[in-house]
Enzyme design. Sequence first.
Site, PDB file in Angstrom:
ATOM      1  N   ASP A 110      -3.381   2.592  -5.554  1.00  0.00           N
ATOM      2  CA  ASP A 110      -2.218   2.595  -4.655  1.00  0.00           C
ATOM      3  C   ASP A 110      -1.970   1.267  -3.953  1.00  0.00           C
ATOM      4  OD1 ASP A 110      -4.598   2.980  -3.261  1.00  0.00           O
ATOM      5  OD2 ASP A 110      -3.587   3.986  -1.606  1.00  0.00           O
ATOM      6  N   GLU A 111      -2.818   0.260  -4.180  1.00  0.00           N
ATOM      7  CA  GLU A 111      -2.636  -0.994  -3.459  1.00  0.00           C
ATOM      8  C   GLU A 111      -2.567  -2.184  -4.416  1.00  0.00           C
ATOM      9  OE1 GLU A 111      -5.606  -1.534  -0.399  1.00  0.00           O
ATOM     10  OE2 GLU A 111      -5.730   0.638  -0.062  1.00  0.00           O
ATOM     11  N   ASP A 113       0.853  -1.177   0.000  1.00  0.00           N
ATOM     12  CA  ASP A 113       0.000   0.000   0.000  1.00  0.00           C
ATOM     13  C   ASP A 113       0.898   1.238   0.000  1.00  0.00           C
ATOM     14  OD1 ASP A 113      -1.813   1.981   0.454  1.00  0.00           O
ATOM     15  OD2 ASP A 113      -2.719   1.076   2.236  1.00  0.00           O
TER      16      ASP A 113
END
Length: 413
Positions: free
Chosen positions: A105-106, A9
Amino acid sequence: MSRVILHCDMNNFFASVECLLNPELAEKRVAVCGNIQERHGIVLAKNERAKKFGVKTGETIWEAQKKCPGLVIVPPQYRYYAEFSKRAREIYKRYTDLVEPFGLDECWLDVTGSIRLFGDGKKIADDIRAVIKKELGLTVSAGVSFNKVFAKLGSDLKKPDATTVISEENFRELIYHLPANDMIGIGRSTFQNLKNIGVDTIGELAAVPVDTLRIRLGKHGEALWRYANGLDDSRVIPEEYSEPIKSIGRGITAVRDLVDAKEVHAVMLALSVEVARRLREENLFAGAVQISVRDSRLVTREFQCALPIETSNSGLIEKYAYDLFCRKYSWEYNVRSVTVRAIKLVQCVCARQLDMQIDIGRLERREKIDGIADMINKRYGKGTIKPMTLFSDIHIPQSRPDGALIPGFNIRT
Ligand SMILES: [Mg+2]
């Protein structure tokens, strides 16, 4: 052997990218916000400095500014976020091809097959963090665990720039005291539902009899119970992956019932042409054909048979579909609707099982002609090239790109 799953993350992603793009921002308290012109615009992301003042994602700009004097508000620049997101995924893919993005973002990574090459899960996570920091200038929080749910929880436990390992030995100790809604799959209303039966923490969720959850929350409740007990077995699914197509079918419902086999034959041919075209579009061959026939009493019967060879040739599909109909349908009632479905699908690239009765050379030539007809129809309009029968018996209006029609009949997919 248990799996090794990472969840990576990127911390404060939007705000971190903004600070990279404009280094002056790095020293300031920053929030990326939507609808800046309007008072009710909301915070999409904030940097660590703003976080220290209690700025939260999802609150209004106005609320954030009240808490955090001197807060710099910037609008989102998604094209840059997408670019950094892509570059991070490219880095993950150096370690495994099983990378499943979750938002920009992950990502989850299944590195089970990579540990011999790169070291254990923690080592890989630490390496990835170092590489992303060096190459992209961003920090990552990583969770390492034996399933996706716990890996994601792990990446939340220590932030920013940290690795947390949740193992089969320590998971109870590490996460059972956490509120249940820290776990993926538990939103506000599910959490309230759980609270109503006295479940506040992940540990309490794990200890509830699974039947209680099944009764209150159905299948989802059972899944959550499994998650809490470390039994999540969902796979890391790479973004390129799409569920294999199991069947391709086309059907029509007649406004006027089909009264003889000849009418059914014409319809089946039109449907088979469509089915075969879709097969070729997906680069698939059918190994068998299935037909559904609904009669005027609205009773539906389904029949299927193997094709002598895997193919995308409409002629062969139609021949077997119609033959099946003639053999199986005892004509007591007229036919209201017909569906032709290609099943037992395989990729075109697979070697084909040869059947002695099939002239493979001839079939391949016919398939090649089908492919050329597809190209011409695509270029000059649907129905430019079609089987002779369809010119005489039924019409395929070009205004209905998704299917064949005969007057008085409606197509359905
Ligand atoms: Mg993040």
